[in-house]
Write a protein that holds these residues in place. Structure first.
Motif, mmCIF file in Angstrom:
data_model
loop_
_atom_site.group_PDB
_atom_site.id
_atom_site.type_symbol
_atom_site.label_atom_id
_atom_site.label_comp_id
_atom_site.label_asym_id
_atom_site.label_seq_id
_atom_site.Cartn_x
_atom_site.Cartn_y
_atom_site.Cartn_z
ATOM 1 N N ALA A 12 0.835 -1.208 0.000
ATOM 2 C CA ALA A 12 0.000 0.000 0.000
ATOM 3 C C ALA A 12 0.867 1.254 0.000
ATOM 4 N N LEU A 13 1.926 1.261 0.812
ATOM 5 C CA LEU A 13 2.823 2.423 0.835
ATOM 6 C C LEU A 13 3.545 2.583 -0.493
ATOM 7 N N SER A 14 3.976 1.493 -1.086
ATOM 8 C CA SER A 14 4.680 1.561 -2.371
ATOM 9 C C SER A 14 3.783 2.104 -3.467
ATOM 10 N N ILE A 15 2.569 1.628 -3.531
ATOM 11 C CA ILE A 15 1.623 2.110 -4.545
ATOM 12 C C ILE A 15 1.315 3.570 -4.316
ATOM 13 N N GLY A 16 1.069 3.952 -3.071
ATOM 14 C CA GLY A 16 0.743 5.341 -2.757
ATOM 15 C C GLY A 16 1.881 6.278 -3.065
ATOM 16 N N LEU A 17 3.112 5.909 -2.703
ATOM 17 C CA LEU A 17 4.256 6.779 -2.942
ATOM 18 C C LEU A 17 4.621 6.849 -4.410
ATOM 19 N N ASN A 18 4.460 5.773 -5.150
ATOM 20 C CA ASN A 18 4.867 5.757 -6.551
ATOM 21 C C ASN A 18 3.838 6.374 -7.481
ATOM 22 N N ASN A 19 2.588 6.378 -7.129
ATOM 23 C CA ASN A 19 1.558 6.887 -8.018
ATOM 24 C C ASN A 19 1.127 8.312 -7.701
ATOM 25 N N GLY A 20 1.718 8.925 -6.699
ATOM 26 C CA GLY A 20 1.376 10.312 -6.386
ATOM 27 C C GLY A 20 -0.076 10.452 -5.943
ATOM 28 N N SER A 21 -0.534 9.518 -5.166
ATOM 29 C CA SER A 21 -1.927 9.531 -4.734
ATOM 30 C C SER A 21 -2.199 10.726 -3.823
ATOM 31 N N ARG A 60 13.644 34.270 -18.003
ATOM 32 C CA ARG A 60 13.204 35.198 -16.953
ATOM 33 C C ARG A 60 11.691 35.092 -16.741
ATOM 34 N N SER A 61 11.280 35.082 -15.486
ATOM 35 C CA SER A 61 9.877 35.008 -15.037
ATOM 36 C C SER A 61 9.249 33.630 -15.220
ATOM 37 N N TYR A 62 10.034 32.632 -15.597
ATOM 38 C CA TYR A 62 9.532 31.261 -15.706
ATOM 39 C C TYR A 62 10.186 30.405 -14.638
ATOM 40 N N GLU A 63 9.678 29.173 -14.510
ATOM 41 C CA GLU A 63 10.262 28.251 -13.550
ATOM 42 C C GLU A 63 10.310 26.838 -14.103
ATOM 43 N N TYR A 64 11.203 26.063 -13.541
ATOM 44 C CA TYR A 64 11.337 24.641 -13.855
ATOM 45 C C TYR A 64 11.081 23.876 -12.563
ATOM 46 N N GLY A 65 10.345 22.777 -12.661
ATOM 47 C CA GLY A 65 10.084 21.994 -11.471
ATOM 48 C C GLY A 65 9.915 20.524 -11.776
ATOM 49 N N PHE A 66 9.982 19.720 -10.723
ATOM 50 C CA PHE A 66 9.772 18.286 -10.865
ATOM 51 C C PHE A 66 9.233 17.710 -9.559
ATOM 52 N N LYS A 67 8.602 16.550 -9.692
ATOM 53 C CA LYS A 67 8.015 15.850 -8.554
ATOM 54 C C LYS A 67 8.765 14.545 -8.330
ATOM 55 N N PHE A 68 8.795 14.112 -7.071
ATOM 56 C CA PHE A 68 9.514 12.888 -6.728
ATOM 57 C C PHE A 68 9.008 12.369 -5.385
#
Length: 137
Positions: A12-21, A60-68
């Motif tokens: 359950a933790l693996s699925i939740g952490l990997n799928n961004g629930s 300028r005035s833009y951003e780059y981001g990522f999720k993990f």
């Protein structure tokens, strides 16, 4: 019975952490270019032990981001290099994120903002705090 319970919890933790629930939202890092010159591009290069996210150019005035997600097996950390100026004249390398060694974090959002005088970090209340200065050349 105890082994089955542990297995179900780990899955359950693996699925939740990997799928961004919604139960376990992903952590997020963002880098914003707030330099004063329109032609001053911010270059962002972030790496962890597992991933090299490549080099990203931020106008300028833009951003780059990522999720993990935090790793279950080892301490998650992202080391990033921010550069700007002619021939990347100004460069700072720093740890933009390091996980808490005692528990897995979810939903952490960090916004790093590059200004002419240095690199700032926002906290949960959106206050900007200067963390790094660009090197003097």
């Amino acid at each position: 019975m105890n082994n089955l319970f542990v297995l179900v919890v780990v899955i359950a933790l693996s699925i939740g952490l990997n799928n961004g629930s919604r139960l376990f939202p992903k952590n997020q890092l963002y880098f914003r270019n707030s330099l004063s010159r329109n032609d001053d591009v911010l270059t962002v290069h972030c790496k962890s032990d597992d991933d090299d996210l490549g080099i990203h150019s931020v106008q300028r005035s833009y951003e780059y981001g990522f999720k993990f997600g935090d790793s279950l097996l080892h301490l998650t950390a992202f080391v990033c290099t921010l550069e700007h100026g002619v021939s990347s004249k100004y460069s700072v390398t720093f740890t933009a994120y390091i996980a808490n060694p005692f528990f897995i974090s979810t939903g952490v959002i960090k916004l790093w903002v590059a200004f002419d005088d240095g690199i700032y970090l926002t906290d949960e209340d959106h206050d900007l705090v200067k963390i790094y200065s660009w090197p003097k050349i």
